[in-house]
Design an enzyme around this catalytic site. Structure first.
Site, PDB file in Angstrom:
ATOM      1  N   LYS A   1       0.852  -1.117   0.045  1.00 22.79           N
ATOM      2  CA  LYS A   1      -0.131   0.120   0.203  1.00 22.79           C
ATOM      3  C   LYS A   1       0.914   1.431  -0.037  1.00 22.79           C
ATOM      4  O   LYS A   1       1.598   1.440   0.738  1.00 22.79           O
ATOM      5  CB  LYS A   1      -0.646   0.122   1.303  1.00 22.79           C
ATOM      6  CG  LYS A   1      -1.866   1.076   1.205  1.00 22.79           C
ATOM      7  CD  LYS A   1      -2.664   0.974   2.724  1.00 22.79           C
ATOM      8  CE  LYS A   1      -3.898   2.132   2.442  1.00 22.79           C
ATOM      9  NZ  LYS A   1      -4.816   2.234   3.631  1.00 22.79           N
TER      10      LYS A   1
ATOM     11  N   SER B   1      -9.527   2.480   2.193  1.00 24.97           N
ATOM     12  CA  SER B   1      -8.510   3.283   1.361  1.00 24.97           C
ATOM     13  C   SER B   1      -7.457   2.309   0.611  1.00 24.97           C
ATOM     14  O   SER B   1      -6.826   2.820  -0.273  1.00 24.97           O
ATOM     15  CB  SER B   1      -7.475   4.259   2.201  1.00 24.97           C
ATOM     16  OG  SER B   1      -6.963   3.570   3.081  1.00 24.97           O
TER      17      SER B   1
ATOM     18  N   SER C   1     -10.017   0.215   6.349  1.00 25.57           N
ATOM     19  CA  SER C   1      -9.437   0.336   5.223  1.00 25.57           C
ATOM     20  C   SER C   1      -8.863  -0.857   4.705  1.00 25.57           C
ATOM     21  O   SER C   1      -8.568  -0.753   3.487  1.00 25.57           O
ATOM     22  CB  SER C   1      -8.455   1.574   4.982  1.00 25.57           C
ATOM     23  OG  SER C   1      -9.167   2.731   5.515  1.00 25.57           O
TER      24      SER C   1
END
Length: 530
Positions: free
Chosen positions: A110, A185, A209
């Site tokens: 990420k 996210s 997320s």
């Protein structure tokens, strides 16, 4: 590349200049301290010794930076033809150790997590042109275990959104239906795993997320117990809710990746404490679950806005007795308040942590990603208009409440005090049940909205799905989502429905074991062409 990073570490500090008497006069007025002129003159006389201390600290080498052990090149920013679903922020190729538990496995990271020598943008423009000179601890552990890092995955702008519409480069699209959101996210991580572009990925979870995009994409996503996985080297939103964790296609891979990245980080992450046990999760997931007790959380089902979601989750849960697992309804009324508690604590916290403190934990012992903080400060101070609208809203709201009520921590403190009672109530339920279960999200993946959506609708699209996920970031209980089935749509698509399993703190093993049982019961599906 390694040589360049070493040169970056050998920074030579410029000469510092301390405040003069006119500076003290100005600050005295601005800060309303009412110092006398004699005090101000005295401060100017002694400032040289303090400035010398600042100068010396500035000059000393920062030996806390992790050693970067694996050669790599910067990689490249992929174009549209090389970026399915807009899920990649950056492509690279970093082979790890020749042997290890992740040998032969490809991994996406990420893009809120530092990979040395590889640009990091955190989904927006505040960190533009920032290249970390260190690897986050989870990155080092993946490479040490033989994993091969093949890219940074797209994230929501500053990671503060549960949709996939706020990234500066445009929405991340759901591989099951590219007209729909991938969730956030960690939407890029979910999309590349769901589409089979990588074997596994790292996600971050402050309000859901990891679990939100995993549910929308039909994969497995675990928010581990708070502190089990070190957050060292990742951009923080709020240090009381920050988590990193695995995102994979199977529970077995989830357990394996957790096994690699979990464990104490030698005091570098203040979210952790020493002597944390890290079992061999991958060997334990198929353990005997007969006799386990599952509580179906009434309030978690009540949060759903689509009946099909409740029906699918309850249907799978009601089949768990075939494994000798007992299932019963339970109620925790305060679960309804979990979202409000998270909103106040994290809303106030993100303003101070992300904007005022540069995206790092402050006032604690541990590792400070100084270059990341400096880059964040620079972005906030030189182009604050590039802060995403959602963060602007919560920052202005937090500042308003601070100005109106005259105490910056009043509501943050109250919210965190309420977390203790919320934790107690979940713990009480978990004395009766081994895990509690509910739908991960209240609805299936929605259509990507128009780019010119109004702010009120934008807010709804970015946070309305997190009512069941947010509370467990505040309390720190481990929570996993595993696909329970598929909801048909009017246009003939089949959209995943996630089932969330929450367990006792540091009993991630039981959470994984029950997830494995659900995985065996749930309908199987695979993306076409993968």
């Amino acid at each position: 590349m390694l040589k360049a990073m070493a040169e970056k570490r050998s920074y030579h500090a410029p000469a510092l200049s301390g405040p003069q008497v006119d500076d003290f006069r100005r600050l005295n007025q601005e800060m309303k301290f009412r110092c006398t002129e004699e005090e101000l003159q005295g401060m100017a006389k002694i400032m040289e010794g303090v400035t010398a201390a600042y100068q010396r600290v500035s000059e000393l080498p920062d030996t806390s930076l992790p050693v970067v052990r694996y050669p790599r090149t910067p990689g490249y920013r992929p174009g549209p033809d090389d970026n399915p679903y807009n899920a990649w922020a950056w492509r690279c190729d970093i082979p790890g150790a020749a042997e290890g538990k992740l040998s032969g496995r490809t991994v996406g990271i990420k893009d809120n997590t530092a990979v040395a020598g590889v640009p990091m943008r955190n989904g927006g423009k505040l960190l533009e042109n920032y290249v970390p000179e260190f690897d986050a601890t989870v990155v080092s552990r993946i490479l040490d275990a033989g994993g091969r890092i093949v890219g940074k995955t797209s994230v929501e702008d500053t990671c503060f959104s549960g949709s996939s519409i706020t990234n500066t480069d445009g929405p991340v699209r759901n591989p099951r239906d590219e007209t729909r959101i991938a969730g956030g996210s960690s939407g890029g991580s979910a999309a590349v795993v769901a589409a089979g572009l990588v074997d596994m990925a790292i996600g971050g979870d402050q309000g859901g997320s990891i679990r939100i995009p995993s549910s929308f994409n039909g994969i497995v996503g675990l928010k581990p117990t708070f502190g089990l996985v070190p957050y060292t080297g990742a951009s923080a939103i709020e240090p009381t809710v920050d988590h990193l964790g695995p995102m994979t296609t199977t529970v077995a891979d989830c357990a394996l990746l957790l096994e690699v990245i979990a464990g104490y980080d030698d005091g570098r992450d203040p979210r952790q404490f020493p002597n944390m046990a890290v079992p061999e999760y991958s060997r334990l997931i198929d353990g005997n679950v007969s006799g386990k007790k599952v509580g179906l959380l009434k309030e978690g089902f009540d949060n759903c806005t689509e009946d099909i979601v409740k029906t699918i989750v309850r249907g799978v849960a009601n089949n768990l007795p075939s494994y000798g697992i007992s299932v019963a309804d339970t109620s925790i009324p305060m679960h309804r308040d979990g979202g409000a508690i998270w909103t106040v604590g994290s809303g106030q916290g993100l303003y101070h942590c992300m904007l005022r403190d540069g995206g790092a934990t402050y006032y604690t012992k541990g590792f400070y990603p100084a270059s990341m903080q400096e880059a964040t400060f620079r972005g906030v101070s030189t182009h604050p208009h590039d802060i995403p609208p959602l963060v602007k809203f919560y920052s202005m709201y937090g500042e308003y409440m601070t100005q109106l009520y005259g105490h910056g921590n009043k509501f943050y403190a109250k919210a965190n005090n309420l977390v203790m009672e919320l934790t107690r109530q979940y713990d009480a339920a978990l004395q009766k049940f081994d895990v509690i279960v509910m739908p991960t999200l209240p609805y299936v993946a929605t259509k990507i909205p128009p780019a010119d959506i109004g702010f009120a609708d934008y807010h709804h699209h970015t946070l309305s799905m997190a009512s069941n996920t947010m509370p467990f970031n505040s309390t720190g209980h481990p929570a996993i989502t595993v696909n329970a089935g598929f909801a048909p749509t009017d246009d003939g698509k089949q959209l995943p429905v996630g089932l969330m399993i929450v367990g006792k703190k540091f009993d991630d093993v039981t959470v994984l074991q029950v997830a494995r049982a659900v995985e065996k019961l749930a309908p199987k599906d695979k993306l076409s062409g993968v």
